[in-house]
Write a protein that holds these residues in place. Structure first.
Motif, PDB file in Angstrom:
ATOM      1  N   GLY A 114       0.694  -1.350  -0.398  1.00 55.56           N
ATOM      2  CA  GLY A 114      -0.043  -0.119   0.320  1.00 55.56           C
ATOM      3  C   GLY A 114       0.952   1.553   0.067  1.00 55.56           C
ATOM      4  N   GLY A 115       2.015   1.621  -0.388  1.00 58.86           N
ATOM      5  CA  GLY A 115       2.935   2.688  -0.190  1.00 58.86           C
ATOM      6  C   GLY A 115       2.720   3.414   0.470  1.00 58.86           C
ATOM      7  N   TYR A 116       2.087   5.000   0.435  1.00 60.91           N
ATOM      8  CA  TYR A 116       1.749   6.426   1.136  1.00 60.91           C
ATOM      9  C   TYR A 116       0.991   5.386   1.969  1.00 60.91           C
ATOM     10  N   LEU A 117      -0.087   4.341   1.380  1.00 59.13           N
ATOM     11  CA  LEU A 117      -1.168   4.482   2.399  1.00 59.13           C
ATOM     12  C   LEU A 117      -0.969   4.770   3.571  1.00 59.13           C
ATOM     13  N   GLY A 118      -1.952   5.203   4.910  1.00 59.00           N
ATOM     14  CA  GLY A 118      -1.982   4.815   5.881  1.00 59.00           C
ATOM     15  C   GLY A 118      -2.340   5.023   6.346  1.00 59.00           C
ATOM     16  N   PRO A 119      -2.886   5.601   8.048  1.00 65.68           N
ATOM     17  CA  PRO A 119      -4.099   6.579   8.343  1.00 65.68           C
ATOM     18  C   PRO A 119      -2.467   7.553   9.280  1.00 65.68           C
ATOM     19  N   TRP A 120      -3.421   8.746   9.471  1.00 66.63           N
ATOM     20  CA  TRP A 120      -2.264   9.819  10.888  1.00 66.63           C
ATOM     21  C   TRP A 120      -1.681  10.455  10.038  1.00 66.63           C
ATOM     22  N   LEU A 121      -0.069   9.278   9.392  1.00 64.95           N
ATOM     23  CA  LEU A 121       0.892  10.250   9.399  1.00 64.95           C
ATOM     24  C   LEU A 121       0.798  10.671   7.328  1.00 64.95           C
ATOM     25  N   PRO A 122       1.802  10.895   7.529  1.00 66.67           N
ATOM     26  CA  PRO A 122       1.764  11.492   6.292  1.00 66.67           C
ATOM     27  C   PRO A 122       2.347  10.637   5.177  1.00 66.67           C
ATOM     28  N   GLY A 123       2.004  10.802   3.623  1.00 67.48           N
ATOM     29  CA  GLY A 123       2.725   9.785   2.984  1.00 67.48           C
ATOM     30  C   GLY A 123       3.851   9.130   2.618  1.00 67.48           C
ATOM     31  N   PRO A 124       4.411  10.485   2.511  1.00 71.50           N
ATOM     32  CA  PRO A 124       6.451   9.805   2.649  1.00 71.50           C
ATOM     33  C   PRO A 124       6.999   8.986   3.832  1.00 71.50           C
ATOM     34  N   VAL A 125       6.210   9.498   5.083  1.00 74.79           N
ATOM     35  CA  VAL A 125       6.411   8.599   6.003  1.00 74.79           C
ATOM     36  C   VAL A 125       5.810   7.516   6.441  1.00 74.79           C
ATOM     37  N   TRP A 126       4.825   6.928   5.879  1.00 69.19           N
ATOM     38  CA  TRP A 126       4.962   5.473   5.288  1.00 69.19           C
ATOM     39  C   TRP A 126       5.384   4.785   4.800  1.00 69.19           C
ATOM     40  N   LEU A 127       5.652   5.264   3.511  1.00 67.76           N
ATOM     41  CA  LEU A 127       6.220   5.033   2.244  1.00 67.76           C
ATOM     42  C   LEU A 127       7.921   4.364   3.084  1.00 67.76           C
ATOM     43  N   ALA A 128       8.127   5.663   3.993  1.00 66.09           N
ATOM     44  CA  ALA A 128      10.012   5.327   4.311  1.00 66.09           C
ATOM     45  C   ALA A 128       9.446   3.727   5.722  1.00 66.09           C
ATOM     46  N   LEU A 129       8.699   3.804   6.214  1.00 63.98           N
ATOM     47  CA  LEU A 129       8.317   3.260   6.325  1.00 63.98           C
ATOM     48  C   LEU A 129       8.097   1.407   6.787  1.00 63.98           C
ATOM     49  N   LYS A 130       7.167   1.591   5.298  1.00 65.13           N
ATOM     50  CA  LYS A 130       7.198   0.126   4.882  1.00 65.13           C
ATOM     51  C   LYS A 130       8.042  -0.128   4.462  1.00 65.13           C
ATOM     52  N   THR A 131       9.138   0.619   4.132  1.00 66.56           N
ATOM     53  CA  THR A 131      10.408   0.283   3.143  1.00 66.56           C
ATOM     54  C   THR A 131      11.043  -0.674   4.269  1.00 66.56           C
ATOM     55  N   ALA A 132      11.349   0.822   5.120  1.00 68.68           N
ATOM     56  CA  ALA A 132      12.804   0.093   6.087  1.00 68.68           C
ATOM     57  C   ALA A 132      12.150  -1.089   6.597  1.00 68.68           C
ATOM     58  N   ALA A 133      11.118  -1.913   6.510  1.00 67.90           N
ATOM     59  CA  ALA A 133      10.607  -3.342   7.284  1.00 67.90           C
ATOM     60  C   ALA A 133      11.029  -4.117   6.215  1.00 67.90           C
ATOM     61  N   LEU A 134      11.090  -3.587   4.768  1.00 74.22           N
ATOM     62  CA  LEU A 134      10.890  -4.410   3.898  1.00 74.22           C
ATOM     63  C   LEU A 134      12.894  -5.259   3.951  1.00 74.22           C
ATOM     64  N   LEU A 135      13.094  -4.185   3.814  1.00 73.28           N
ATOM     65  CA  LEU A 135      14.430  -4.277   3.709  1.00 73.28           C
ATOM     66  C   LEU A 135      15.141  -4.858   5.109  1.00 73.28           C
ATOM     67  N   LEU A 136      14.587  -5.084   6.917  1.00 71.13           N
ATOM     68  CA  LEU A 136      14.973  -5.356   7.397  1.00 71.13           C
ATOM     69  C   LEU A 136      14.567  -7.068   7.431  1.00 71.13           C
ATOM     70  N   VAL A 137      13.358  -7.293   6.484  1.00 74.35           N
ATOM     71  CA  VAL A 137      13.156  -8.729   6.356  1.00 74.35           C
ATOM     72  C   VAL A 137      14.176  -9.114   5.509  1.00 74.35           C
ATOM     73  N   LEU A 138      14.027  -8.249   4.141  1.00 72.43           N
ATOM     74  CA  LEU A 138      15.622  -8.549   3.766  1.00 72.43           C
ATOM     75  C   LEU A 138      16.938  -9.366   4.412  1.00 72.43           C
ATOM     76  N   THR A 139      17.052  -8.309   4.936  1.00 70.84           N
ATOM     77  CA  THR A 139      18.363  -8.553   5.144  1.00 70.84           C
ATOM     78  C   THR A 139      18.354  -9.737   6.115  1.00 70.84           C
ATOM     79  N   TRP A 140      17.652 -10.249   6.624  1.00 70.64           N
ATOM     80  CA  TRP A 140      17.419 -11.213   7.455  1.00 70.64           C
ATOM     81  C   TRP A 140      17.547 -12.534   6.838  1.00 70.64           C
ATOM     82  N   LEU A 141      16.633 -12.770   5.519  1.00 72.77           N
ATOM     83  CA  LEU A 141      16.355 -13.441   4.733  1.00 72.77           C
ATOM     84  C   LEU A 141      17.657 -13.574   4.045  1.00 72.77           C
ATOM     85  N   GLY A 142      18.030 -12.686   3.491  1.00 67.85           N
ATOM     86  CA  GLY A 142      19.800 -12.791   2.534  1.00 67.85           C
ATOM     87  C   GLY A 142      20.548 -13.739   3.707  1.00 67.85           C
TER      88      GLY A 142
END
Lengths: 116, 299, 196, 304
Positions: B235-263
């Protein structure tokens, strides 16, 4: 047009950010002795240049891949009109994909997805 | 235009975060402040010499890290930070992303080829064998995500997830997409270009600033990839309360951590087996993903 | 001259110059990727001509195709990295003739065809129109493309893969001789080696 | 000795010498490996240094850094590294003469050293020439390389001369045998660590090395390897490697590999599979199937 210009600008900025790393490479070139340039093989050596008629082991796979890639190009416009066209689009693409699926099954039976 | 600084801010943050996560995951405790460890590492590489091998293809050796990073930037520039806020909100967003993936394979191959040394050469060739079919997977799952959006633009795909994220709607999509991410950013179970069994593969001969540039480019591609995955499946920038770029950054960070762990936590199988698995198991799975998405999207 | 004009000239120059360099470099890898660069420049011109999908698809396709071409060029060409300088052009007279004919033919075609003059609207849904065309009137073309691609797959597998379901596909095959009826030019099948 | 390094914070062992700053020579080395050691040293990027840990410095080395065998090398290595980065210690010069492998300058049409399509020695080295192929019969270039004796993914001291077509081995020959490590109790875990590294699991490899250094049994190691797919990743034709990895992780006895020579087993194998197989043999078997000429104690590692 504006989007494309922005894209090119962003890419140029990205390239400009890493380019300086290579400028200092050029400056230090003088201290690169001949014995330092020998390719790394854990203390071993190679008799000839590594550049050779490299025997790739997956060459039939690459040819199959090209055919698949072609097919992908039909799928993008299909995806855009899929919902509008409905079940007909599903049927047509199903047919298209199953024709190509036959290709994969044939290639598998012939042992293409192995190191030759 | 306003999105260009955002792109580079996201890239910088992503590179720093994933370098940090990599260190943290390796379970080593460094005496000198962990938060600055990536910077110290960069400073060390900057102080080292960039070794040239015997008669390398110098132009391509320098161009390939630059091209790698540039492709990461290009891929990230179709990702929207908020409605209509992207560097290049193209109608053909996912096609451009596909082109970036294809050119990344070229860049990594050239990096392996140009050193004129055996280990990088094998790494480059082996990477192509895995990179090409892995790219097919990502194309299929992206097309599946484009079905409900009725558009190839990433912005429209994000908007189509207002009611339900694609990760729920098309459960096979994200795992398959993550595999490709590991492949094109050269890590973990899909690291066939720069693997340890080739002493670093295409990067086996690079040192100093050159190695720093290559490392940055790899992490930048990982970040761009995570941002793309977050937009298409979470859902990219979609999300309540926070502005879009923040949501995108948070979700990106989450995926980065998942990828690092998998790797770091999945074993890499020999390349012939992986190639067969990609074509015979994972590609049919991506067909299945397409069918699920198709049936679900029917009006 | 507008920015668009300038971009057009720059991209054309890139396409032409890199196309020319393909024949002037000694390295097979460089030649393949110079050709790719040339195609990418043409693709960028297409993007400017309001053909966003075809332009992007060209970049996409050419990247993987030139990658595969580089693999095969290196595999089969002597001196693939051009360590010893060599000439990349052969059969000069024939090639010049073919190139001149093609150029004249295409120029005549461009000059004498009645090309459509109305501009494509900036926001025209070109990809959607293409999709409707594919699924509607051109459906047969689309499906027969599938069959053609299947034929291409089968043909490439038959021609290239040695490992077959029934063992090596070249078993007992005899390479042709250099002159009709002559000695085999390549590897002699093992069964015949035993006879000799 | 390598196992003790795995525990040390702030030291990371590198796979390629180009990624390292310090060459650490740990343990005694054979006289025959001197030239390989020199070659390795010269490939280090500047600024660089060498530390000799329980090893005798090469005779002509200026101002060597030596560490006694019983000492902890980490503080000394850190000091050395700091001095190098600050410029307090000068970077070491090349040990080998600064000359190309073959004289080439000024020969050939453009002074590149070669003539014709494939002839001569362009830029100091000949080109690879056509060779027989054993798998698909395509006659393409056969490349002969020597890997080791100090490649981290091979048992220390083992050096193989491989003739490759692409990444498939056509012919193998043992150039120098591995250092004998039979008496070392922790050997199975070190061997398992090498296999895990080849499978792209550096963290698990480090865990195995730490366990080897402590001398305790890490019960969870087998389960952890299983969870990460280490055993699953090995295909059916490497079932012997899978069995030996499992045994090494449990410190049990490995199934007997039979009498076949190592070099015959490598022919026709792809690179990663071949290295996995080499790394999986225990020292006694390795010395039997890859014949040892002069057994000697010692290990070499490089560190940054």
């Amino acid at each position: 047009m504006g989007a494309l210009a922005n894209l090119i600008l962003a890419m140029a900025v990205g390239a400009a950010l890493v380019l300086p790393l290579f400028l200092c490479t050029l400056r230090r070139d003088g201290m690169n002795g001949q014995s330092q340039q020998v390719p790394f093989l854990g203390g071993g050596s190679q008799s000839a240049h590594a550049w050779q008629r490299f025997h790739i082991r997956y060459y039939p796979m690459t040819l199959l891949f090209i055919a698949f890639e072609m097919e992908m190009m039909f799928m993008y416009p299909w995806a855009v009109v899929y919902v509008e066209t409905g079940i007909k689009a599903l049927a047509e693409m199903g047919m298209f994909l199953s024709i190509l699926g036959v290709g994969i099954i044939y290639a598998w039976r012939e042992g293409v997805f192995r190191w030759q | 235009m306003t999105a260009i600084p955002l792109v580079f801010a996201l890239l910088a943050a992503g590179i720093w975060l994933s370098a940090l996560a990599e260190r943290f995951a390796s379970g080593r405790r460094f005496p000198s402040g962990t938060v600055f460890a990536p910077l110290l590492q960069a400073a060390r590489l900057l102080s080292q010499q960039s070794v040239r091998t015997e008669h390398p293809d110098g132009l391509n050796w320098v161009l390939s890290p630059i091209a790698y990073l540039t492709l990461a930037v290009a891929g990230l520039s179709v990702v929207p930070f908020a409605p209509e806020l992207a560097v290049a909100p193209l109608d053909t967003g996912i096609v451009l992303w596909g082109a970036c993936e294809a050119l990344t394979i070229v860049a990594v191959f050239l990096h392996g080829w140009s050193a004129n040394s055996m280990l990088p050469l094998i790494g480059g060739y082996r990477f192509v064998a895995i990179g090409l079919p892995a790219m097919l997977l990502s194309m299929f799952v992206l097309i599946a995500a484009a079905l409900p959006a009725q558009s190839l633009s990433v912005g429209a795909i994000v908007e189509s997830q207002r009611s339900l994220w694609n990760v729920v709607r098309q459960p096979l999509g994200l795992p398959l997409f993550l595999l490709l991410g590991l492949a094109i950013s050269l890590r973990g179970p899909m690291d066939y270009g720069d693997a340890a069994d080739l002493s670093g593969g295409t990067a086996a001969e690079v040192s100093g600033p050159h190695r720093l540039a290559w490392g940055i480019a790899r992490l930048a591609m990982l970040t761009a990839f995570a941002a793309m995955g977050a937009s298409v499946f979470l859902g990219g920038y979609l999300g309540p309360w926070l502005p879009g770029p923040v949501w995108l950054a948070l979700k990106t960070a989450a995926l980065l951590l998942v990828l690092t762990w998998l790797g770091r936590n999945l074993a890499r199988m020999p390349a012939p087996r992986m190639m067969a698995a990609l074509w015979l198991v994972l590609l049919p799975l991506s067909f299945l993903d397409l069918v699920i998405a198709g049936v679900e999207a029917l009006p | 001259m507008t920015a668009a004009d300038l971009a057009f000239y720059v991209l054309s120059a890139v396409a032409v110059v890199s196309g020319w360099r393909v024949f002037r470099t000694d390295s097979m890898v460089r030649a393949s990727f110079l050709l790719m660069l040339s195609f990418i420049a043409v693709a960028a011109i297409m993007l400017m001509l309001a053909a966003p999908y075809i332009g992007m698809a060209t970049v996409f396709m050419m990247a993987v195709e030139m990658m595969v071409m580089a693999l095969f060029m290196v595999m089969f060409m002597m001196n693939p990295a051009g360590l010893n300088p060599m000439s990349m052009v052969h059969q000069n007279r024939l090639s010049i003739g073919a190139a001149a004919t093609a150029f004249v033919g295409l120029t005549v075609a461009v000059l004498f065809t009645d090309l459509p003059h109305e501009k494509v609207a900036r926001q025209a849904p070109v990809i959607r129109d293409l999709g409707h065309e594919l699924l509607g009137p051109s459906m047969l073309v689309f499906e027969s493309a599938g069959v053609t691609l299947l034929a291409a797959m089968v043909a490439s597998v038959v021609l290239s893969a040695r490992s077959g379901r029934f063992g090596p596909s070249d078993e007992g095959s005899r390479p042709p001789g250099l002159e009709p009826g002559g000695e085999p030019a390549g590897r002699v099948p093992e069964s015949e080696q035993e006879d000799e | 000795m390598a196992a003790r390094l795995a525990r040390a914070p702030g030291i990371s062992l590198q796979h390629s010498i180009r990624h390292a700053a310090i060459l650490l020579v740990a343990g005694r080395y054979r006289d025959t490996d001197r030239s390989a050691l020199c070659r390795l040293h010269d490939q280090l990027p500047q600024p660089r240094a060498t530390a000799w840990w329980g090893a005798a410095p090469l005779t002509d080395v200026h101002d060597p850094v030596t560490i006694a065998e019983g000492d902890d090398p980490v503080p000394q290595l850190r000091r050395l590294d700091r001095d190098l980065l600050r410029g307090a210690r000068a970077s070491e010069p090349d040990w080998l003469p600064d000359e190309p492998p073959n004289a080439w300058r000024g020969k050939g049409d453009h002074g590149q050293g070669g003539k014709g399509m494939m002839g001569g020695v362009p830029y100091g080295r000949p080109m690879a020439m056509m060779g027989e192929e054993m798998r698909d019969g395509l006659m393409l270039d056969a490349m002969t390389v020597t890997i080791g004796p100090f490649l981290r993914t091979l048992p220390p001291g083992l050096s193989l001369e491989l003739t490759l077509q692409g990444d498939v081995i056509q012919q193998a020959r043992v150039a120098t045998p591995a250092y004998s490590a039979s008496g070392i109790a922790s050997e199975p875990l070190l061997r398992a660590a090498r296999i895990l590294e080849l499978l792209g699991l550096p963290d698990l490899a480090r865990r195995a090395r730490i366990s080897a250094a402590r001398g305790d049994d890490d019960e969870g190691l087998v389960a952890a390897a299983r969870r990460r797919g280490a055993l699953l990743a090995l295909p059916a034709d490497l079932a012997d490697v899978r069995a030996r990895l499992d045994a090494a992780l449990r410190r049990g006895a490995a199934p007997d590999p039979g009498e076949e020579c190592l070099v015959d087993r490598l022919a026709g194998m792809e690179w990663q599979s071949a290295l996995l197989r080499v790394a999986s043999f225990d020292p006694a078997t390795l010395s039997r199937i890859a014949p040892a000429a002069e057994p000697e104690e010692g290990e070499e590692e490089k560190a940054a």
